[in-house]
Design an enzyme around this catalytic site. Structure first.
Site, PDB file in Angstrom:
ATOM      1  N   GLU A 217      -4.019  -4.345  19.574  1.00  0.00           N
ATOM      2  CA  GLU A 217      -3.134  -4.572  18.431  1.00  0.00           C
ATOM      3  C   GLU A 217      -2.093  -3.466  18.318  1.00  0.00           C
ATOM      4  O   GLU A 217      -2.406  -2.293  18.543  1.00  0.00           O
ATOM      5  CB  GLU A 217      -4.020  -4.593  17.179  1.00  0.00           C
TER       6      GLU A 217
ATOM      7  N   GLU B 173       1.524  -6.901  11.488  1.00  0.00           N
ATOM      8  CA  GLU B 173       1.075  -6.615  10.122  1.00  0.00           C
ATOM      9  C   GLU B 173       2.137  -5.916   9.283  1.00  0.00           C
ATOM     10  O   GLU B 173       2.112  -6.014   8.062  1.00  0.00           O
ATOM     11  CB  GLU B 173      -0.241  -5.818  10.133  1.00  0.00           C
TER      12      GLU B 173
ATOM     13  N   HIS C 101     -14.599  -4.531  11.147  1.00  0.00           N
ATOM     14  CA  HIS C 101     -14.215  -3.198  11.617  1.00  0.00           C
ATOM     15  C   HIS C 101     -15.432  -2.337  11.895  1.00  0.00           C
ATOM     16  O   HIS C 101     -16.072  -1.857  10.967  1.00  0.00           O
ATOM     17  CB  HIS C 101     -13.426  -2.484  10.522  1.00  0.00           C
TER      18      HIS C 101
ATOM     19  N   ARG D 295     -13.846  -5.360  15.794  1.00  0.00           N
ATOM     20  CA  ARG D 295     -12.841  -4.376  16.202  1.00  0.00           C
ATOM     21  C   ARG D 295     -13.535  -3.034  16.353  1.00  0.00           C
ATOM     22  O   ARG D 295     -14.361  -2.676  15.500  1.00  0.00           O
ATOM     23  CB  ARG D 295     -11.757  -4.308  15.118  1.00  0.00           C
TER      24      ARG D 295
ATOM     25  N   ARG E 191       0.443 -11.361  13.602  1.00  0.00           N
ATOM     26  CA  ARG E 191      -0.437 -10.842  12.546  1.00  0.00           C
ATOM     27  C   ARG E 191       0.228 -10.763  11.171  1.00  0.00           C
ATOM     28  O   ARG E 191      -0.240 -10.053  10.290  1.00  0.00           O
ATOM     29  CB  ARG E 191      -0.949  -9.453  12.962  1.00  0.00           C
TER      30      ARG E 191
ATOM     31  N   ASN F 117       0.811  -1.217   0.000  1.00  0.00           N
ATOM     32  CA  ASN F 117       0.000   0.000   0.000  1.00  0.00           C
ATOM     33  C   ASN F 117       0.848   1.272   0.000  1.00  0.00           C
ATOM     34  O   ASN F 117       1.673   1.487   0.896  1.00  0.00           O
ATOM     35  CB  ASN F 117      -0.903  -0.030   1.250  1.00  0.00           C
TER      36      ASN F 117
ATOM     37  N   ASP G 278      -7.376  -1.663  17.804  1.00  0.00           N
ATOM     38  CA  ASP G 278      -6.076  -1.447  17.148  1.00  0.00           C
ATOM     39  C   ASP G 278      -5.494  -0.112  17.619  1.00  0.00           C
ATOM     40  O   ASP G 278      -6.040   0.948  17.310  1.00  0.00           O
ATOM     41  CB  ASP G 278      -6.287  -1.434  15.624  1.00  0.00           C
TER      42      ASP G 278
ATOM     43  N   HIS H  57      -3.393 -10.140   9.326  1.00  0.00           N
ATOM     44  CA  HIS H  57      -3.846  -8.886   8.740  1.00  0.00           C
ATOM     45  C   HIS H  57      -4.745  -9.188   7.537  1.00  0.00           C
ATOM     46  O   HIS H  57      -4.446 -10.086   6.753  1.00  0.00           O
ATOM     47  CB  HIS H  57      -2.586  -8.150   8.277  1.00  0.00           C
TER      48      HIS H  57
ATOM     49  N   TYR I 282      -7.294   7.276  13.174  1.00  0.00           N
ATOM     50  CA  TYR I 282      -7.116   5.998  12.504  1.00  0.00           C
ATOM     51  C   TYR I 282      -8.327   5.079  12.720  1.00  0.00           C
ATOM     52  O   TYR I 282      -8.782   4.937  13.852  1.00  0.00           O
ATOM     53  CB  TYR I 282      -5.844   5.278  13.009  1.00  0.00           C
TER      54      TYR I 282
ATOM     55  N   ASP J 247      -6.316  -3.402   1.565  1.00  0.00           N
ATOM     56  CA  ASP J 247      -5.145  -3.274   0.686  1.00  0.00           C
ATOM     57  C   ASP J 247      -4.476  -4.627   0.446  1.00  0.00           C
ATOM     58  O   ASP J 247      -3.478  -4.715  -0.270  1.00  0.00           O
ATOM     59  CB  ASP J 247      -4.132  -2.246   1.227  1.00  0.00           C
TER      60      ASP J 247
ATOM     61  N   HIS K 242      -2.584   0.889  16.682  1.00  0.00           N
ATOM     62  CA  HIS K 242      -1.894   1.352  15.473  1.00  0.00           C
ATOM     63  C   HIS K 242      -0.581   2.080  15.764  1.00  0.00           C
ATOM     64  O   HIS K 242      -0.306   3.164  15.237  1.00  0.00           O
ATOM     65  CB  HIS K 242      -2.837   2.229  14.627  1.00  0.00           C
TER      66      HIS K 242
HETATM   67  O1  KDG Z   1      -2.050  -0.379   4.570  1.00  0.00           O
HETATM   68  C1  KDG Z   1      -2.221  -0.150   5.919  1.00  0.00           C
HETATM   69  C2  KDG Z   1      -3.492  -0.793   6.434  1.00  0.00           C
HETATM   70  O2  KDG Z   1      -3.598  -2.106   6.010  1.00  0.00           O
HETATM   71  C3  KDG Z   1      -3.539  -0.769   7.946  1.00  0.00           C
HETATM   72  O3  KDG Z   1      -3.526   0.553   8.391  1.00  0.00           O
HETATM   73  C4  KDG Z   1      -4.763  -1.474   8.443  1.00  0.00           C
HETATM   74  O4  KDG Z   1      -3.926  -1.481  10.706  1.00  0.00           O
HETATM   75  C5  KDG Z   1      -4.639  -1.968   9.840  1.00  0.00           C
HETATM   76  C6  KDG Z   1      -5.445  -3.138  10.189  1.00  0.00           C
HETATM   77  O5  KDG Z   1      -5.296  -3.604  11.306  1.00  0.00           O
HETATM   78  O6  KDG Z   1      -6.220  -3.583   9.364  1.00  0.00           O
HETATM   79 MG    MG Z   2      -3.650  -2.865  12.337  1.00  0.00          MG
END
Ligand code: KDG
Ligand code: MG
Length: 402
Positions: free
Chosen positions: A236, A262, A123, A148, A283, A38, A210, A312, A160, A316, A212
């Site tokens: 996560e 991920e 999600h 999630r 992941r 991505n 998440d 993951h 996010y 994407d 992130h």
């Molecule tokens: O390309 C980045 C995304 O796949 C990511 O931000 C998504 O954190 C993510 C998730 O847990 O799906």
């Molecule tokens: Mg993630």
């Protein structure tokens, strides 16, 4: 001898950008591999076109393990997302070919079913607590057993994981969008919306969150401890994982389970996280961690240490990766959960996939190989269109982890 006769790198933007490798053997059998990274798509397309495709032509498609070693050790320059995504594409396409040659779905080649279906999480998101709770309830009504939950932090606006329409797509702008971030505001707010979800909807489903990569290890430890009563399935990416050792600190303060991987690409990137039992779920995915062959190796290592899988599965990752993941998830003994986001309708016009969702689980098709076909005519209608993921800036303007 059957050989690889053709290798095409297909770049298209059906709903979002994807890079796909299609191999064709001298017997006319085709195999697909996802090569999407991505926001850095063309780097992998070039790696494949300029440096890998010439090595494939004339080779035996049956030798999957040897091809993996050839592309990994033979490059001299090892690891990293671009290299490992390119290797993943070749590996996945070769498993697809092998399945079609054998007349068997890939999960049969990997050892056969260990379970009836693959538990997934979806999600849910909201612009505030009330809309998030409604969204979680909506997904529960659709049959999801694991959800999630992410909500926009009021003091910083967009955050996010918050969807705009029905599809969540963070890579939405032709240059990186700059989004504000405040750790203090997040730490004040996030535990309250997770508690609201449990208060309103109870505990008879799995709840995930998440982070992130937004917290330092001690902040993540505090967050994990604060939300213990919410009984998260996992938190996560609580902190960036370049320093695997930092998870020891989080671990020593909280029983909230931890999921990481991920953005990690090889067994060496997760080695200490797994062998020192610093995480509960790994992941890593088919597309970014060297394909089915290498991901299986990671999962087998994880099984030795009681670490379960949780690949993951954002949009994407193309339907080719989604299918490959479901085939592998169906087999491995230490499967935990699979991330599932529905792709845009345009994506599914190009990738005809036999994967189906039922009662909170994904099921692969029984067709030989991975059960995904690429529609060239449909792809023509969706040209590649450069898109970037956002970046995050703290309120003082300095860059934060997105
Ligand atoms: O390309 C980045 C995304 O796949 C990511 O931000 C998504 O954190 C993510 C998730 O847990 O799906
Ligand atoms: Mg993630």
């Amino acid at each position: 001898m059957t050989t690889i006769e053709r290798a095409e790198v297909l770049v298209a933007g059906p709903g979002r950008n994807f890079v796909t490798l299609r191999l064709t053997t001298s017997d006319g059998v085709t195999g697909l591999g996802d090569a999407t990274l991505n926001g850095r798509e063309l780097a992998v397309a070039s790696y494949l076109r300029d440096h890998v495709v010439p090595l494939l032509i004339g080779k035996d498609p049956a030798r999957i393990e040897d091809m993996w070693q050839y592309l990994y050790r033979g490059a001299y320059w090892r690891r990293g997302p671009v290299t490992m995504t390119a290797i993943a594409a070749v590996d996945t396409a070769l498993w697809d070919v092998k399945g079609k040659v054998a007349g068997l779905p890939v999960f049969q080649l990997l050892g056969g079913r260990s379970r009836e279906g693959v538990l997934v999480y979806c999600h849910a998101s909201g612009t505030d607590t009330a809309s998030l709770v409604d969204d979680v309830a909506r997904f529960r009504d659709l049959g999801y057993q694991a959800v999630r939950a992410q909500a926009a932090v009021p003091e910083v606006g967009g955050t996010y994981g918050v969807r705009k329409g029905l599809i969540y797509e963070p890579a939405a702008t032709s240059l990186p969008d700059e989004q504000p971030w405040s750790t203090e505001a997040y730490l004040r707010f996030a535990p309250t919306y997770l508690e609201a979800v449990r208060d309103r909807l109870g505990f008879d489903f799995h709840l995930l969150h998440d982070v992130h990569h937004r917290l330092t290890p001690i902040e993540a430890a505090r967050f994990g401890k604060r939300v213990e009563d919410v009984q998260l399935f996992w938190m996560e990416d609580p902190t960036p994982a370049e320093n695997q050792e930092s998870f020891r600190l989080i671990r020593s303060h909280t029983t909230t389970p931890i999921a990481v991987g991920e953005v990690l690409n090889s067994i060496w990137d997760v080695q200490h996280l797994i062998t020192e039992q610093l995480i509960d779920y790994v992941r890593t995915t088919v597309v970014h961690a060297g394909g089915i062959t290498h991901l299986r190796r990671i999962f087998d290592l994880a099984a030795l240490y009681g670490v379960r899988t949780g690949s993951h599965g954002a949009t994407d990752l193309s339907p080719v990766t989604q299918s490959a993941a479901v085939h592998l998830d169906l087999v491995v003994p230490n499967f935990g959960i699979q991330e599932y986001m529905e792709h845009a309708p345009e994506t599914m016009e190009v990738f005809r996939s036999g994967v189906r969702f039922e009662n909170g689980m994904l099921h692969p098709s029984e067709e030989p190989g991975l059960g995904v076909e690429y529609d060239d005519a449909a792809a023509e209608r969706f040209p590649y269109d450069p898109r970037y993921l956002p970046v995050a800036r703290r309120l003082d303007g300095s860059l934060h982890d997105w």
